[in-house]
Design a protein around this motif. Structure first.
Motif, PDB file in Angstrom:
ATOM      1  N   VAL A 336     -11.110   5.094   0.551  1.00  0.00           N
ATOM      2  CA  VAL A 336     -10.597   3.720   0.622  1.00  0.00           C
ATOM      3  C   VAL A 336      -9.838   3.363  -0.648  1.00  0.00           C
ATOM      4  O   VAL A 336      -8.722   2.832  -0.598  1.00  0.00           O
ATOM      5  CB  VAL A 336     -11.735   2.711   0.860  1.00  0.00           C
ATOM      6  CG1 VAL A 336     -11.183   1.291   0.900  1.00  0.00           C
ATOM      7  CG2 VAL A 336     -12.467   3.014   2.156  1.00  0.00           C
ATOM      8  N   ASP A 337     -10.432   3.661  -1.787  1.00  0.00           N
ATOM      9  CA  ASP A 337      -9.773   3.290  -3.043  1.00  0.00           C
ATOM     10  C   ASP A 337      -8.517   4.102  -3.295  1.00  0.00           C
ATOM     11  O   ASP A 337      -7.542   3.597  -3.866  1.00  0.00           O
ATOM     12  CB  ASP A 337     -10.764   3.399  -4.209  1.00  0.00           C
ATOM     13  CG  ASP A 337     -11.699   2.203  -4.263  1.00  0.00           C
ATOM     14  OD1 ASP A 337     -11.360   1.167  -3.678  1.00  0.00           O
ATOM     15  OD2 ASP A 337     -12.763   2.307  -4.894  1.00  0.00           O
ATOM     16  N   ASP A 338      -8.501   5.363  -2.880  1.00  0.00           N
ATOM     17  CA  ASP A 338      -7.262   6.155  -2.980  1.00  0.00           C
ATOM     18  C   ASP A 338      -6.172   5.528  -2.113  1.00  0.00           C
ATOM     19  O   ASP A 338      -5.008   5.433  -2.521  1.00  0.00           O
ATOM     20  CB  ASP A 338      -7.514   7.592  -2.542  1.00  0.00           C
ATOM     21  CG  ASP A 338      -8.237   8.406  -3.600  1.00  0.00           C
ATOM     22  OD1 ASP A 338      -8.363   7.924  -4.734  1.00  0.00           O
ATOM     23  OD2 ASP A 338      -8.669   9.537  -3.284  1.00  0.00           O
ATOM     24  N   TYR A 339      -6.548   5.091  -0.916  1.00  0.00           N
ATOM     25  CA  TYR A 339      -5.577   4.438  -0.032  1.00  0.00           C
ATOM     26  C   TYR A 339      -5.008   3.183  -0.700  1.00  0.00           C
ATOM     27  O   TYR A 339      -3.789   2.964  -0.706  1.00  0.00           O
ATOM     28  CB  TYR A 339      -6.224   4.086   1.307  1.00  0.00           C
ATOM     29  CG  TYR A 339      -5.387   3.137   2.125  1.00  0.00           C
ATOM     30  CD1 TYR A 339      -4.231   3.573   2.765  1.00  0.00           C
ATOM     31  CD2 TYR A 339      -5.724   1.783   2.230  1.00  0.00           C
ATOM     32  CE1 TYR A 339      -3.434   2.694   3.495  1.00  0.00           C
ATOM     33  CE2 TYR A 339      -4.939   0.901   2.949  1.00  0.00           C
ATOM     34  CZ  TYR A 339      -3.796   1.365   3.579  1.00  0.00           C
ATOM     35  OH  TYR A 339      -3.002   0.475   4.280  1.00  0.00           O
ATOM     36  N   LEU A 340      -5.876   2.348  -1.257  1.00  0.00           N
ATOM     37  CA  LEU A 340      -5.421   1.121  -1.922  1.00  0.00           C
ATOM     38  C   LEU A 340      -4.471   1.438  -3.071  1.00  0.00           C
ATOM     39  O   LEU A 340      -3.471   0.742  -3.282  1.00  0.00           O
ATOM     40  CB  LEU A 340      -6.623   0.325  -2.437  1.00  0.00           C
ATOM     41  CG  LEU A 340      -7.586  -0.226  -1.381  1.00  0.00           C
ATOM     42  CD1 LEU A 340      -8.780  -0.891  -2.055  1.00  0.00           C
ATOM     43  CD2 LEU A 340      -6.878  -1.216  -0.470  1.00  0.00           C
ATOM     44  N   THR A 341      -4.771   2.499  -3.816  1.00  0.00           N
ATOM     45  CA  THR A 341      -3.922   2.900  -4.939  1.00  0.00           C
ATOM     46  C   THR A 341      -2.543   3.321  -4.460  1.00  0.00           C
ATOM     47  O   THR A 341      -1.516   2.928  -5.033  1.00  0.00           O
ATOM     48  CB  THR A 341      -4.583   4.050  -5.724  1.00  0.00           C
ATOM     49  OG1 THR A 341      -5.832   3.591  -6.248  1.00  0.00           O
ATOM     50  CG2 THR A 341      -3.694   4.507  -6.879  1.00  0.00           C
ATOM     51  N   PHE A 342      -2.489   4.131  -3.401  1.00  0.00           N
ATOM     52  CA  PHE A 342      -1.193   4.595  -2.887  1.00  0.00           C
ATOM     53  C   PHE A 342      -0.345   3.423  -2.381  1.00  0.00           C
ATOM     54  O   PHE A 342       0.865   3.385  -2.594  1.00  0.00           O
ATOM     55  CB  PHE A 342      -1.403   5.627  -1.778  1.00  0.00           C
ATOM     56  CG  PHE A 342      -1.862   6.962  -2.282  1.00  0.00           C
ATOM     57  CD1 PHE A 342      -1.144   7.646  -3.254  1.00  0.00           C
ATOM     58  CD2 PHE A 342      -3.026   7.547  -1.783  1.00  0.00           C
ATOM     59  CE1 PHE A 342      -1.566   8.891  -3.723  1.00  0.00           C
ATOM     60  CE2 PHE A 342      -3.446   8.786  -2.245  1.00  0.00           C
ATOM     61  CZ  PHE A 342      -2.718   9.453  -3.213  1.00  0.00           C
ATOM     62  N   VAL A 343      -0.970   2.471  -1.718  1.00  0.00           N
ATOM     63  CA  VAL A 343      -0.235   1.304  -1.215  1.00  0.00           C
ATOM     64  C   VAL A 343       0.285   0.462  -2.372  1.00  0.00           C
ATOM     65  O   VAL A 343       1.431  -0.004  -2.363  1.00  0.00           O
ATOM     66  CB  VAL A 343      -1.134   0.457  -0.286  1.00  0.00           C
ATOM     67  CG1 VAL A 343      -0.482  -0.882   0.031  1.00  0.00           C
ATOM     68  CG2 VAL A 343      -1.429   1.209   1.006  1.00  0.00           C
ATOM     69  N   GLU A 344      -0.554   0.290  -3.382  1.00  0.00           N
ATOM     70  CA  GLU A 344      -0.161  -0.521  -4.539  1.00  0.00           C
ATOM     71  C   GLU A 344       1.026   0.097  -5.278  1.00  0.00           C
ATOM     72  O   GLU A 344       1.925  -0.605  -5.742  1.00  0.00           O
ATOM     73  CB  GLU A 344      -1.354  -0.660  -5.486  1.00  0.00           C
ATOM     74  CG  GLU A 344      -1.081  -1.571  -6.681  1.00  0.00           C
ATOM     75  CD  GLU A 344      -2.290  -1.694  -7.593  1.00  0.00           C
ATOM     76  OE1 GLU A 344      -2.204  -2.469  -8.556  1.00  0.00           O
ATOM     77  OE2 GLU A 344      -3.306  -1.015  -7.346  1.00  0.00           O
ATOM     78  N   LYS A 345       1.074   1.420  -5.362  1.00  0.00           N
ATOM     79  CA  LYS A 345       2.139   2.108  -6.098  1.00  0.00           C
ATOM     80  C   LYS A 345       3.456   2.147  -5.331  1.00  0.00           C
ATOM     81  O   LYS A 345       4.524   2.313  -5.919  1.00  0.00           O
ATOM     82  CB  LYS A 345       1.702   3.558  -6.403  1.00  0.00           C
ATOM     83  CG  LYS A 345       0.598   3.685  -7.415  1.00  0.00           C
ATOM     84  CD  LYS A 345      -0.032   5.068  -7.402  1.00  0.00           C
ATOM     85  CE  LYS A 345       0.969   6.167  -7.693  1.00  0.00           C
ATOM     86  NZ  LYS A 345       0.296   7.499  -7.771  1.00  0.00           N
ATOM     87  N   PHE A 346       3.385   2.014  -4.012  1.00  0.00           N
ATOM     88  CA  PHE A 346       4.532   2.326  -3.160  1.00  0.00           C
ATOM     89  C   PHE A 346       5.795   1.546  -3.515  1.00  0.00           C
ATOM     90  O   PHE A 346       6.874   2.137  -3.694  1.00  0.00           O
ATOM     91  CB  PHE A 346       4.165   2.089  -1.692  1.00  0.00           C
ATOM     92  CG  PHE A 346       5.215   2.543  -0.720  1.00  0.00           C
ATOM     93  CD1 PHE A 346       5.292   3.864  -0.336  1.00  0.00           C
ATOM     94  CD2 PHE A 346       6.144   1.648  -0.198  1.00  0.00           C
ATOM     95  CE1 PHE A 346       6.259   4.306   0.556  1.00  0.00           C
ATOM     96  CE2 PHE A 346       7.114   2.067   0.688  1.00  0.00           C
ATOM     97  CZ  PHE A 346       7.172   3.397   1.070  1.00  0.00           C
ATOM     98  N   ASP A 347       5.708   0.235  -3.622  1.00  0.00           N
ATOM     99  CA  ASP A 347       6.910  -0.584  -3.840  1.00  0.00           C
ATOM    100  C   ASP A 347       7.639  -0.245  -5.135  1.00  0.00           C
ATOM    101  O   ASP A 347       8.863  -0.378  -5.212  1.00  0.00           O
ATOM    102  CB  ASP A 347       6.547  -2.078  -3.830  1.00  0.00           C
ATOM    103  CG  ASP A 347       6.465  -2.635  -2.416  1.00  0.00           C
ATOM    104  OD1 ASP A 347       6.950  -1.935  -1.484  1.00  0.00           O
ATOM    105  OD2 ASP A 347       5.904  -3.724  -2.229  1.00  0.00           O
TER     106      ASP A 347
END
Length: 525
Positions: A336-347
């Motif tokens: 879950v936290d890896d997913y949140l990190t990837f989404v946060e970095k995307f933009d």
């Protein structure tokens, strides 16, 4: 679009590497059928499981990557082998005594033990479709029974009959001697009982399109191979399906590599190129043993979704598909936290970097804005310390830390709160055990207590984290990691945990100070 395609052509993410196989396959132009066909298979003798999800989500990721590389249309078939005969009664369904009477019958002719659908096959097909629809997959459902009976496979079956001996020559060396003695690619459907028979084929008649087989009562029966009067053994069936439908891409588990190799040979005998694809590694349990449905040592989709969002499961499937990975409850918070990190970095990433970000593949290039300012790990530890039983307990802390966030304005965060409470209740609370601080740890905790009490009211998570660091440096821990481990064990009752500065900010400085006092007074251990 040109720039996007240029980036996609150079992307190293595995779905793009797979998609480029299909670009090369049709570099001279689109296939005659007018589209590139992806396929996933499902055996409806049981309910959809985590392997079903993994295969469809991974295939979808390759399809999405191909759509960025080519203008050729695509389709995805979710194929159910529902004409297969019931071989044994599953242990997880009702009315097992009733089902025992229908061993050998096509799954779409076996009564539904749940009493909700036309047959057991129809019930499980409905479960599959509901399962895939629930995740928003774009696919077309295909039923083996329907395609056989509608004549869609007739020409393929005649092709198998025409090349009967060549296919036997491929299959027989792969079989045990006893099995090889009576093996035939064709499984006739008995006219008297409706059962799918595994019986010797005595004659083949290519001109008439028939076979002669020895019935279970010893009599000889001639039957057409077309029109649903026969189905194929699963390996020749797989190859025939590739041949007739023109399947371009299908992946399968590592355990099926020999079956894929046989299928490829048969597909070529029938006159078609076999599909591209790759073999993914199987999952392991927490002890490193291969997951088995019969052993029940795996983790189901339903269990995962009790504790985490589907996007985190998609990420788990995306990461290292050719590596054996342990699939058990402890991997969920990290996913879950890896997913949140990837989404946060995307933009903030450059266009080429975005194509390497798993969030691109999970959301087909359009991930949501940063989903949560709080990590799952933080929420989990907050639930643990607060002994939270309801969402309201955690939202009481969250609303002070992040005043503009509410369950309505932050729905994803609200879901994470619920997941964290469920995980804490089932997988943290039963094993939570606090450690009494030793002399060195007591001294460090006492200094941390004084530092938090002296910190300005406006101190944020970063400043509180710096305080934690500075205190740890002053004491003779072998490394700072030992200091944080001591904090987790004495304050949270576990060996791992969050950034303590963020945790103190969320839990509240006053509550955090009281927590440290309890640890020093021996009220936690």
């Amino acid at each position: 679009m040109t720039d996007d395609r240029t980036y996609a052509q150079a992307a190293r993410a595995w779905p793009f590497e797979e998609a480029r196989k299909l670009v090369d396959r049709y570099k001279a132009g689109a296939p005659k059928k007018g589209y590139v066909l992806f396929e996933t298979g499902y055996g409806p003798s049981g309910l959809p499981h985590i392997g079903t999800f993994g295969e469809v989500v991974r295939c979808t990721m390759v399809r999405q990557a191909f759509q960025r590389l080519s203008d050729i249309p695509t389709r995805l078939f979710a194929f159910s082998d529902d004409m297969d005969g019931l071989r044994k009664v599953p242990t997880n369904v009702p009315n097992q005594e009733m089902l025992q009477k229908f061993i050998g019958m096509p799954l779409t002719k076996v009564p539904d033990p749940f009493g909700t659908h036309e047959s057991f096959g129809h019930h499980n097909n409905a479960m599959l479709r509901g399962f895939l629809d629930g995740f928003g997959f774009e696919y077309e459902f295909k039923s083996s029974t329907e395609l056989y009976q509608a004549g869609v496979f007739d020409q393929g079956l005649l092709d198998v009959l025409k090349h009967y001996q060549a296919i036997m020559d491929v299959m027989l060396p792969s079989l045990r001697e006893e099995r090889a003695a009576s093996y035939s690619p064709f499984l006739p459907v008995c006219r008297k009982t409706g059962r799918v028979l595994q019986v010797p084929v005595l004659e083949t008649n290519v001109a008439a399109g028939t076979i002669v087989y020895q019935d279970e009562d010893g009599s000889k029966v001639e039957t057409p191979v077309t029109g649903g009067h026969c189905k194929l053994q699963w390996k020749p069936d797989w190859a025939m399906r590739w041949h007739v439908l023109g399947v371009d891409y299908e992946m399968s588990g590592k355990d099926l590599i020999p079956s894929v190799q046989l299928g490829n040979k048969i597909c070529e005998i029938l006159g078609s190129p076999p599909p591209d694809g790759f073999n993914y590694e199987l999952f392991l349990d927490d002890k490193g043993q291969k997951i088995s449905k019969s052993k029940g040592n795996g983790l189901s989709v339903e269990e995962w979704l009790e504790y985490a969002p589907p996007e985190s499961l998609a990420l788990f499937m995306y990461q290292k598909p050719r590596a054996a990975k342990r699939l058990y409850f402890d991997v969920i918070p990290r996913a879950v936290d890896d997913y949140l990190t990837f989404v946060e970095k995307f933009d903030g990433e450059a266009p080429a970097q975005k194509l390497e970000n798993p969030a691109w593949h999970i959301h087909n290039g359009q991930p949501p804005k940063a989903a949560s300012a709080l990590t799952y790990g933080i929420l989990l530890n907050l639930a643990s310390v607060a002994n939270a039983e309801t969402k309201d307990t955690l939202w009481g802390f969250i609303s002070k830390y992040q005043p503009d966030a509410t369950p309505t304005t932050a729905p994803f965060l609200d879901k994470l709160v619920g997941y964290a409470i469920n995980y804490y209740r089932d997988h943290v609370k039963p094993s939570k055990k606090y450690k009494a601080p030793d002399e060195m740890e007591r001294a460090a905790l006492a200094e941390l207590l004084a530092a938090l009490e002296a910190a300005p009211e406006t101190a944020d998570a970063a400043e509180l984290q710096n305080i934690v660091f500075e205190v740890g440096k002053k004491h003779p821990f072998p490394e700072l990691r030992a200091w944080f481990k001591a904090l987790y064990e004495t304050l949270l009752g576990q060996e791992t945990g969050p950034r303590m500065g963020s945790f103190f900010a969320l839990y509240g400085r006053k509550n955090s100070i009281e927590l440290i006092k309890k640890a020093l007074e021996g009220k936690l251990a």
